[in-house]
Design an enzyme around this catalytic site. Structure first.
Site, PDB file in Angstrom:
ATOM      1  N   LYS A  14      51.278  41.579  41.182  1.00 54.05           N
ATOM      2  CA  LYS A  14      49.875  41.901  42.147  1.00 54.05           C
ATOM      3  C   LYS A  14      49.075  40.507  42.457  1.00 54.05           C
ATOM      4  CE  LYS A  14      48.236  45.404  39.892  1.00 54.05           C
ATOM      5  NZ  LYS A  14      49.163  45.479  38.715  1.00 54.05           N
ATOM      6  N   ARG A  89      43.135  52.834  40.021  1.00 51.08           N
ATOM      7  CA  ARG A  89      44.210  53.113  38.990  1.00 51.08           C
ATOM      8  C   ARG A  89      44.564  54.562  38.849  1.00 51.08           C
ATOM      9  NH1 ARG A  89      44.124  47.632  36.770  1.00 51.08           N
ATOM     10  NH2 ARG A  89      46.101  47.165  35.295  1.00 51.08           N
ATOM     11  N   ARG A 128      54.775  36.003  30.146  1.00 58.47           N
ATOM     12  CA  ARG A 128      53.572  35.504  30.580  1.00 58.47           C
ATOM     13  C   ARG A 128      52.394  35.629  29.356  1.00 58.47           C
ATOM     14  NH1 ARG A 128      50.149  39.492  34.555  1.00 58.47           N
ATOM     15  NH2 ARG A 128      49.376  40.393  32.639  1.00 58.47           N
ATOM     16  N   ARG A 134      46.100  36.241  27.070  1.00 58.06           N
ATOM     17  CA  ARG A 134      45.700  37.581  27.297  1.00 58.06           C
ATOM     18  C   ARG A 134      46.011  38.334  26.092  1.00 58.06           C
ATOM     19  NH1 ARG A 134      46.143  40.208  33.162  1.00 58.06           N
ATOM     20  NH2 ARG A 134      46.264  42.077  31.645  1.00 58.06           N
ATOM     21  N   ARG A 145      50.662  49.943  28.015  1.00 57.22           N
ATOM     22  CA  ARG A 145      50.206  49.941  29.491  1.00 57.22           C
ATOM     23  C   ARG A 145      51.219  50.594  30.371  1.00 57.22           C
ATOM     24  NH1 ARG A 145      49.557  43.625  29.301  1.00 57.22           N
ATOM     25  NH2 ARG A 145      48.971  43.694  31.503  1.00 57.22           N
TER      26      ARG A 145
HETATM   27  P1  AMP Z   1      44.790  43.855  34.954  1.00 58.26           P
HETATM   28  O1  AMP Z   1      44.513  42.608  34.742  1.00 58.26           O
HETATM   29  O2  AMP Z   1      44.837  44.511  36.234  1.00 58.26           O
HETATM   30  O3  AMP Z   1      46.330  44.114  34.241  1.00 58.26           O
HETATM   31  O4  AMP Z   1      43.785  44.882  33.968  1.00 58.26           O
HETATM   32  C1  AMP Z   1      43.676  44.651  32.440  1.00 58.26           C
HETATM   33  C2  AMP Z   1      43.192  45.958  31.770  1.00 58.26           C
HETATM   34  O5  AMP Z   1      41.825  46.000  32.379  1.00 58.26           O
HETATM   35  C3  AMP Z   1      43.763  47.350  31.971  1.00 58.26           C
HETATM   36  O6  AMP Z   1      45.062  47.526  31.148  1.00 58.26           O
HETATM   37  C4  AMP Z   1      42.593  48.285  31.803  1.00 58.26           C
HETATM   38  O7  AMP Z   1      42.339  48.392  30.565  1.00 58.26           O
HETATM   39  C5  AMP Z   1      41.344  47.564  32.609  1.00 58.26           C
HETATM   40  N1  AMP Z   1      41.406  47.828  34.076  1.00 58.26           N
HETATM   41  C6  AMP Z   1      41.391  47.102  34.961  1.00 58.26           C
HETATM   42  N2  AMP Z   1      41.356  47.618  36.237  1.00 58.26           N
HETATM   43  C7  AMP Z   1      40.998  48.818  35.778  1.00 58.26           C
HETATM   44  C8  AMP Z   1      40.830  50.156  36.429  1.00 58.26           C
HETATM   45  N3  AMP Z   1      40.827  50.043  37.866  1.00 58.26           N
HETATM   46  N4  AMP Z   1      40.658  51.152  35.880  1.00 58.26           N
HETATM   47  C9  AMP Z   1      40.567  51.240  34.548  1.00 58.26           C
HETATM   48  N5  AMP Z   1      40.847  50.023  33.760  1.00 58.26           N
HETATM   49  C10 AMP Z   1      41.253  48.969  34.599  1.00 58.26           C
END
Ligand code: AMP
Length: 193
Positions: A14, A89, A128, A134, A145
């Site tokens: 993404k 999400r 990654r 991260r 996740r």
């Molecule tokens: P990402 O960078 O999109 O993979 O997000 C990393 C982490 O941030 C996720 O595993 C969640 O813990 C949190 N997170 C990001 N976006 C959301 C969302 N829309 N709703 C809830 N948690 C989020």
């Protein structure tokens, strides 16, 4: 005005594809994961709250996330369009996004879903993790996740299907090839959609 939701599991590409689409279409990019990581880096209270969930691979509660999204959106827009990356999400988040955009006289034009098999996602995220820095790119958290994705986020695909906005793309192969497939969909969105 084109508002795009880029949808897919962690590691589905993404972020990579969003960057390419931002350059091509001049859209604003909202990655809620990036917003939360910036809060953590800045040591804010919100960052501290978010970190507890992120480190376990869990989702931040909807009410908090919806508030963050609206604040982020209003700081960037009015604008020519947004790519929403990592939001929504959950179904309540999708409903809130729909309402928030309606209140601002706009809507989601299309949802683009990157489909990648789980084994490939795990491999990509482990790779990654070697360079991303991260905290959540470790095997235990990655597996959590992916479970959260299947349980809470994947059902949203059907929600967008019912809205008539869902488009699926094979999310593996050459990055440019995937990008071309996404651009073909975006270019076919009617102006008023
Ligand atoms: P990402 O960078 O999109 O993979 O997000 C990393 C982490 O941030 C996720 O595993 C969640 O813990 C949190 N997170 C990001 N976006 C959301 C969302 N829309 N709703 C809830 N948690 C989020």
């Amino acid at each position: 005005m084109k508002n795009i939701v880029i949808f897919g599991a962690p590691g589905s590409g993404k972020g990579t594809q969003s960057q390419l689409l931002v350059e091509k279409y001049g859209l604003r990019h909202i990655s809620t994961g990036d917003v939360l990581r910036a809060e953590i880096k800045n040591g804010t209270e919100l960052g501290q709250t978010a970190k507890a969930y992120i480190d376990k691979g869990q989702l931040i509660p909807d009410s908090l996330m919806i508030e963050i999204l609206a604040t982020t959106y209003d700081a960037l827009c009015p604008c020519s369009g947004v790519i929403f990356d990592g939001f929504p999400r959950t179904i309540p988040q999708a409903e809130a996004l729909k309402q928030m955009l309606a209140e601002r006289g706009t809507r989601v034009s299309a949802m683009l879903e990157l489909q990648v098999p789980d084994e490939m996602l795990l491999e990509r995220l482990l790779n990654r993790g070697k360079t991303s820095g991260r905290a959540d790119d470790n095997e235990e958290t990655i597996r959590a996740r992916l479970d959260v994705y299947h349980a809470q986020t994947q059902p949203l695909a059907e929600w967008y299907e019912r809205e008539g906005k869902r488009n699926t793309v094979r999310g593996y192969g050459e990055i440019e090839e995937i990008n071309r497939a996404l651009c073909t969909i975006i270019d076919s969105i009617p102006e008023n959609a």
